[in-house]
Design an enzyme around this catalytic site. Structure first.
Site, mmCIF file in Angstrom:
data_model
loop_
_atom_site.group_PDB
_atom_site.id
_atom_site.type_symbol
_atom_site.label_atom_id
_atom_site.label_comp_id
_atom_site.label_asym_id
_atom_site.label_seq_id
_atom_site.Cartn_x
_atom_site.Cartn_y
_atom_site.Cartn_z
ATOM 1 N N LYS A 22 -49.090 20.941 17.866
ATOM 2 C CA LYS A 22 -49.672 19.663 17.405
ATOM 3 C C LYS A 22 -49.782 18.669 18.554
ATOM 4 O O LYS A 22 -50.812 18.028 18.737
ATOM 5 C CB LYS A 22 -48.799 19.068 16.305
ATOM 6 C CG LYS A 22 -49.072 17.607 16.000
ATOM 7 C CD LYS A 22 -48.207 17.049 14.899
ATOM 8 C CE LYS A 22 -46.883 16.554 15.385
ATOM 9 N NZ LYS A 22 -46.863 15.205 16.005
ATOM 10 N N ASN A 23 -48.719 18.550 19.356
ATOM 11 C CA ASN A 23 -48.695 17.483 20.366
ATOM 12 C C ASN A 23 -49.556 17.805 21.578
ATOM 13 O O ASN A 23 -49.878 16.897 22.356
ATOM 14 C CB ASN A 23 -47.245 17.160 20.762
ATOM 15 C CG ASN A 23 -46.506 16.496 19.599
ATOM 16 O OD1 ASN A 23 -47.136 16.051 18.631
ATOM 17 N ND2 ASN A 23 -45.192 16.472 19.656
ATOM 18 N N CYS A 117 -42.472 3.425 14.524
ATOM 19 C CA CYS A 117 -42.409 4.409 13.449
ATOM 20 C C CYS A 117 -40.925 4.576 13.126
ATOM 21 O O CYS A 117 -40.081 3.866 13.610
ATOM 22 C CB CYS A 117 -43.108 5.692 13.845
ATOM 23 S SG CYS A 117 -42.066 6.759 14.784
ATOM 24 N N ARG A 122 -41.133 2.496 19.893
ATOM 25 C CA ARG A 122 -42.270 3.216 20.476
ATOM 26 C C ARG A 122 -43.248 2.295 21.225
ATOM 27 O O ARG A 122 -44.414 2.183 20.879
ATOM 28 C CB ARG A 122 -43.030 4.007 19.415
ATOM 29 C CG ARG A 122 -42.246 4.801 18.398
ATOM 30 C CD ARG A 122 -41.574 6.064 18.920
ATOM 31 N NE ARG A 122 -42.464 7.086 19.394
ATOM 32 C CZ ARG A 122 -42.974 8.060 18.647
ATOM 33 N NH1 ARG A 122 -42.744 8.084 17.374
ATOM 34 N NH2 ARG A 122 -43.740 8.993 19.200
ATOM 35 N N ASP A 125 -46.036 0.072 26.786
ATOM 36 C CA ASP A 125 -46.171 -0.724 28.022
ATOM 37 C C ASP A 125 -46.513 0.143 29.234
ATOM 38 O O ASP A 125 -47.271 -0.286 30.127
ATOM 39 C CB ASP A 125 -44.879 -1.508 28.278
ATOM 40 C CG ASP A 125 -43.661 -0.595 28.341
ATOM 41 O OD1 ASP A 125 -43.454 0.178 27.384
ATOM 42 O OD2 ASP A 125 -42.956 -0.617 29.358
ATOM 43 N N ASP A 305 -37.250 16.350 19.708
ATOM 44 C CA ASP A 305 -37.887 16.795 18.457
ATOM 45 C C ASP A 305 -37.145 17.947 17.812
ATOM 46 O O ASP A 305 -37.501 18.382 16.723
ATOM 47 C CB ASP A 305 -39.340 17.216 18.716
ATOM 48 C CG ASP A 305 -40.188 16.021 19.066
ATOM 49 O OD1 ASP A 305 -41.326 16.216 19.521
ATOM 50 O OD2 ASP A 305 -39.699 14.888 18.920
ATOM 51 N N ARG A 397 -47.377 16.445 8.208
ATOM 52 C CA ARG A 397 -48.061 15.925 9.403
ATOM 53 C C ARG A 397 -47.993 16.917 10.552
ATOM 54 O O ARG A 397 -48.866 16.961 11.397
ATOM 55 C CB ARG A 397 -47.402 14.618 9.851
ATOM 56 C CG ARG A 397 -47.589 13.469 8.919
ATOM 57 C CD ARG A 397 -47.002 12.204 9.477
ATOM 58 N NE ARG A 397 -47.478 11.967 10.843
ATOM 59 C CZ ARG A 397 -47.100 10.906 11.567
ATOM 60 N NH1 ARG A 397 -46.252 10.037 11.072
ATOM 61 N NH2 ARG A 397 -47.553 10.731 12.787
HETATM 62 C C1 EPZ Z 1 -44.278 12.291 22.207
HETATM 63 O O1 EPZ Z 1 -44.158 10.959 21.739
HETATM 64 C C2 EPZ Z 1 -44.306 13.157 20.977
HETATM 65 N N1 EPZ Z 1 -45.451 12.799 20.156
HETATM 66 C C3 EPZ Z 1 -43.006 12.973 20.171
HETATM 67 O O2 EPZ Z 1 -43.039 13.908 19.116
HETATM 68 C C4 EPZ Z 1 -41.823 13.310 21.066
HETATM 69 O O3 EPZ Z 1 -40.639 13.033 20.367
HETATM 70 C C5 EPZ Z 1 -41.877 12.464 22.342
HETATM 71 O O4 EPZ Z 1 -43.153 12.660 23.001
HETATM 72 C C6 EPZ Z 1 -40.780 12.846 23.317
HETATM 73 O O5 EPZ Z 1 -40.902 14.201 23.645
HETATM 74 C C7 EPZ Z 1 -46.661 13.266 20.521
HETATM 75 O O6 EPZ Z 1 -46.803 13.973 21.509
HETATM 76 C C8 EPZ Z 1 -47.818 12.894 19.642
HETATM 77 P P1 EPZ Z 1 -42.603 9.231 24.933
HETATM 78 P P2 EPZ Z 1 -44.398 9.745 22.796
HETATM 79 O O7 EPZ Z 1 -43.654 8.292 25.404
HETATM 80 O O8 EPZ Z 1 -45.391 10.173 23.807
HETATM 81 C C9 EPZ Z 1 -40.296 5.187 25.838
HETATM 82 C C10 EPZ Z 1 -43.054 14.668 16.947
HETATM 83 O O9 EPZ Z 1 -42.044 14.864 16.257
HETATM 84 N N2 EPZ Z 1 -41.613 4.622 26.182
HETATM 85 O O10 EPZ Z 1 -42.307 10.463 25.722
HETATM 86 O O11 EPZ Z 1 -44.629 8.516 22.035
HETATM 87 C C11 EPZ Z 1 -40.171 5.502 24.355
HETATM 88 O O12 EPZ Z 1 -39.760 4.359 23.633
HETATM 89 C C12 EPZ Z 1 -43.149 13.417 17.772
HETATM 90 O O13 EPZ Z 1 -43.998 15.470 17.075
HETATM 91 C C13 EPZ Z 1 -41.661 3.347 26.737
HETATM 92 O O14 EPZ Z 1 -40.636 2.684 26.910
HETATM 93 O O15 EPZ Z 1 -42.932 9.673 23.445
HETATM 94 C C14 EPZ Z 1 -39.125 6.586 24.339
HETATM 95 O O16 EPZ Z 1 -37.831 5.987 24.397
HETATM 96 C C15 EPZ Z 1 -42.049 12.418 17.414
HETATM 97 N N3 EPZ Z 1 -42.876 2.833 27.071
HETATM 98 C C16 EPZ Z 1 -39.372 7.335 25.654
HETATM 99 O O17 EPZ Z 1 -40.185 6.470 26.457
HETATM 100 C C17 EPZ Z 1 -44.047 3.525 26.902
HETATM 101 O O18 EPZ Z 1 -45.134 3.006 27.250
HETATM 102 C C18 EPZ Z 1 -40.094 8.652 25.475
HETATM 103 O O19 EPZ Z 1 -41.257 8.398 24.693
HETATM 104 C C19 EPZ Z 1 -43.977 4.821 26.329
HETATM 105 C C20 EPZ Z 1 -42.742 5.351 25.993
#
Ligand code: EPZ
Length: 430
Positions: A22-23, A117, A122, A125, A305, A397
Site C-alpha cells: 500500500k505505502n 490521525c 503527523r 514541515d 507499523d 484501508r
Molecule cells: C509513512 O508515514 C507510512 N505511511 C506510515 O504507515 C508509517 O508508519 C511511517 O511512514 C513510518 O514508517 C505511508 O507511507 C502512507 P514519516 P509518514 O514521515 O510518511 C515525523 C501505515 O500503517 N515527521 O516517516 O507520514 C513524524 O511525526 C502508516 O501504513 C516530521 O516531524 O511517516 C514521525 O514522528 C501509518 N515532519 C516521523 O517523522 C515531517 O514533515 C516519521 O514519520 C514528516 C514527518
C-alpha cells in the site's frame, strides 16, 4: 456498521498470498501523474486508501482505467485543475504525495493540509522545507497548502527527522527540477526504493534510494512505463505474527524476505521457527512464546507499523516485555482495548511494559487505527471465545480481503453488518 466477529482458538495453518505494498503504491500512483504518457501499474492492492487516491486523481483530470482488480492504466495528459478536494485528503493523508508530483510536473499544487490521525500529530514541515529548498513558494491558506514556482531548481536538503513521506515527496518534485538535488538523512524503506525505481523507469535519474543519501539529476520530461508494485512487507509481517500468536504453521507467499529481516529476527527471539525461501517465509510456533524487548526504528530497524502486532503477541508470551515506540507519539491505544481481553500492560511515555498472561479471552472492542486493528484481530484469533471488533473500516484501508485470507488459514472470522448475520455466525461456529 460493519464488524468483525471472531471465534478464537484455532492455530492458523496453510498458505497465504501477500498483496502489493500500500505505502509504495500511494507514492507510485501520485508519481504516475508526472508524465503525459500512459502508465500501466500492476500488483496494486485493492484497499480503500488506494481506491480513494485513484478517485482523487480522477477528480483532477487523470484518466483511470481499471484493467483488473490489481492492474490500472493511468493517463494524466489532461490534468488541468491542480487542486485536490478536501474530501480526499480527509480520507487519506497520503494524498499529499500529489503536491510533490504536481509541483514537479506543473510547478503548482493546491492540496488541503492533511489532518493528524490516531497515531500522532503527523506534521509535514519537512515536506515544506524540501519544496522551499527547491525554489517553491509554499503558503498555507484556508486549510490548503499552496506550492508554486516559475523555476524549480536542484538543492542540497538535510532532513532533520527520517521521514518516509518527506523523502518520497521531495524526491518526486526534485525529479523534474532543473539541476542536481541531494537529499540527506533519507528514509530507507523498501517503498521509498520502489517509488525511486518507478520514477527511474519513467526516465528520471535517481541514485541512492535505500541509503540515507539520495542524489537526483532533474529531467525535463518523464515517459510511459509499465511497473509492478513490490509485496507489502507490513501485510506479510502481520500474517507472520498471526501464525506466531495462534501457534500455527503458515507459509507467507509473494514476499521479499530481505524486507522482513527485523520482523523475522523478533519472531526467532520469541521462540518461533522461521524458514526463508526465494519469495516466501514459513513461520511455525509450536510452544508458548517467550518475552523480548523491541524498539521501533526507521528501516532497516523494527518497523513502527509492526509494533501493535508484536505487542499483542507478547501479551500472551511467557515473561515481561518492553516495547518502545520511537516514531509516533500515540501508538499504544490498542493496549487499552487489549486490557478488556485480560492483557496486563502499562504505558509510560513512549514505552509499554507488557506482562504475558496464559490466555486472552474474547471481548467486544473498537479499532483505534489501521495497524492496531490488525493486531486486535490477531488477539481475537489467539483468544478463547468470541471477539467482536467495531470500526473495522480502518483495517480495510490497508489490508486486502483480510478476513478471506485469514479464513483460508482456518480462522473463524466473518465481516457482519446485522444482528442476523451475527446470530448466523454463532449458530455455525457454536
Ligand atoms: C509513512 O508515514 C507510512 N505511511 C506510515 O504507515 C508509517 O508508519 C511511517 O511512514 C513510518 O514508517 C505511508 O507511507 C502512507 P514519516 P509518514 O514521515 O510518511 C515525523 C501505515 O500503517 N515527521 O516517516 O507520514 C513524524 O511525526 C502508516 O501504513 C516530521 O516531524 O511517516 C514521525 O514522528 C501509518 N515532519 C516521523 O517523522 C515531517 O514533515 C516519521 O514519520 C514528516 C514527518
Amino acid at each position: 456498521m460493519e464488524q468483525y466477529i471472531i471465534k478464537g482458538g484455532n492455530p492458523l495453518v496453510g498458505e497465504v498470498e501477500i498483496s502489493g505494498a500500500k505505502n509504495a503504491a500511494l507514492g507510485i500512483l501520485a508519481a504516475a501523474i508526472m508524465t503525459d504518457d500512459t502508465v500501466l501499474i500492476e500488483n496494486l492492492p485493492d484497499v480503500r486508501d488506494i481506491n480513494v487516491l485513484l478517485e482523487a486523481m480522477e477528480s483532477i483530470g487523470v484518466r483511470v482505467e481499471r484493467l483488473t482488480r490489481h492492474t490500472v492504466l493511468l493517463n494524466s495528459a489532461d490534468v488541468g485543475e491542480v487542486c485536490v478536494d478536501y474530501e480526499y485528503i480527509k480520507k487519506i493523508r497520503a494524498s499529499y504525495y500529489l503536491i510533490g508530483a504536481l509541483l514537479g510536473k506543473h510547478k503548482m499544487a493546491r492540496v488541503p493540509l492533511p489532518g493528524g490521525c490516531n497515531i500522532g500529530s503527523r506534521p509535514i514541515d519537512l515536506h515544506i522545507k524540501g519544496f522551499k529548498a527547491l525554489g517553491a513558494h509554499v503558503s498555507i491558506r484556508n486549510g490548503f497548502i499552496i506550492a508554486e514556482t516559475d523555476h524549480l531548481h536542484g538543492s542540497h536538503i538535510y532532513l532533520d527527522t527520517v521521514s518516509v513521506g518527506a523523502t518520497i515527496n521531495i524526491m518526486m518534485a526534485a525529479a523534474m527540477a532543473d539541476g542536481r538535488t541531494i537529499i540527506e538523512n533519507c528514509a530507507r524503506e523498501p517503498h521509498v526504493v520502489d517509488v525511486a525505481n518507478f520514477l527511474n523507469s519513467m526516465g528520471a535519474s535517481i541514485r541512492g534510494a535505500g541509503t540515507d543519501v539520495i542524489r537526483i539529476r532533474g529531467v525535463e520530461k518523464l515517459h510511459k512505463t509499465e511497473y509492478s508494485i513490490i509485496p507489502d512487507q507490513i501485510e506479510a509481517g502481520t500474517f507472520m505474527f498471526a501464525a506466531a500468536a495462534t501457534k500455527g504453521d503458515v507459509m507467507v507467499k509473494h514476499v521479499i524476505p530481505k524486507h522482513l529481516e527485523a520482523t523475522t529476527a523478533k519472531l526467532l527471539e520469541i521462540g518461533c521457527e522461521v524458514e526463508e525461501f526465494d519469495d516466501a517465509v514459513r513461520v511455525v510456533a509450536s510452544r508458548r512464546l517467550q518475552s523480548t524487548n523491541v524498539k521501533t526504528l526507521p528501516y532497516p530497524g523494527y518497523p513502527t507499523d509492526m509494533q501493535p502486532q508484536i505487542g499483542v503477541t507478547l501479551a500472551i508470551a511467557k515473561g515481561t516485555s518492553i516495547v518502545t515506540e520511537s516514531i509516533f507519539e500515540n501508538r499504544f491505544k490498542y493496549l487499552d482495548e487489549l486490557a478488556r481481553m485480560g492483557a496486563e500492560a502499562r504505558v509510560e511515555s513512549n514505552t509499554a511494559i507488557i506482562t504475558g498472561v496464559e490466555k486472552l479471552t474474547g471481548a467486544r472492542m473498537s479499532v483505534p487505527d489501521l495497524r492496531a486493528g490488525a493486531a486486535l484481530v490477531i488477539a481475537g484469533l489467539a483468544a478463547e471465545g468470541e471477539t467482536i471488533l467495531d470500526d473495522i473500516v480502518y483495517i480495510q484501508r490497508g489490508y486486502e480481503a483480510f478476513e478471506e485470507k485469514l479464513r483460508g488459514l482456518g480462522a473463524e472470522i466473518e465481516k457482519v453488518d446485522t444482528e442476523r448475520e451475527l446470530r448466523k455466525f454463532r449458530l455455525r461456529h457454536g
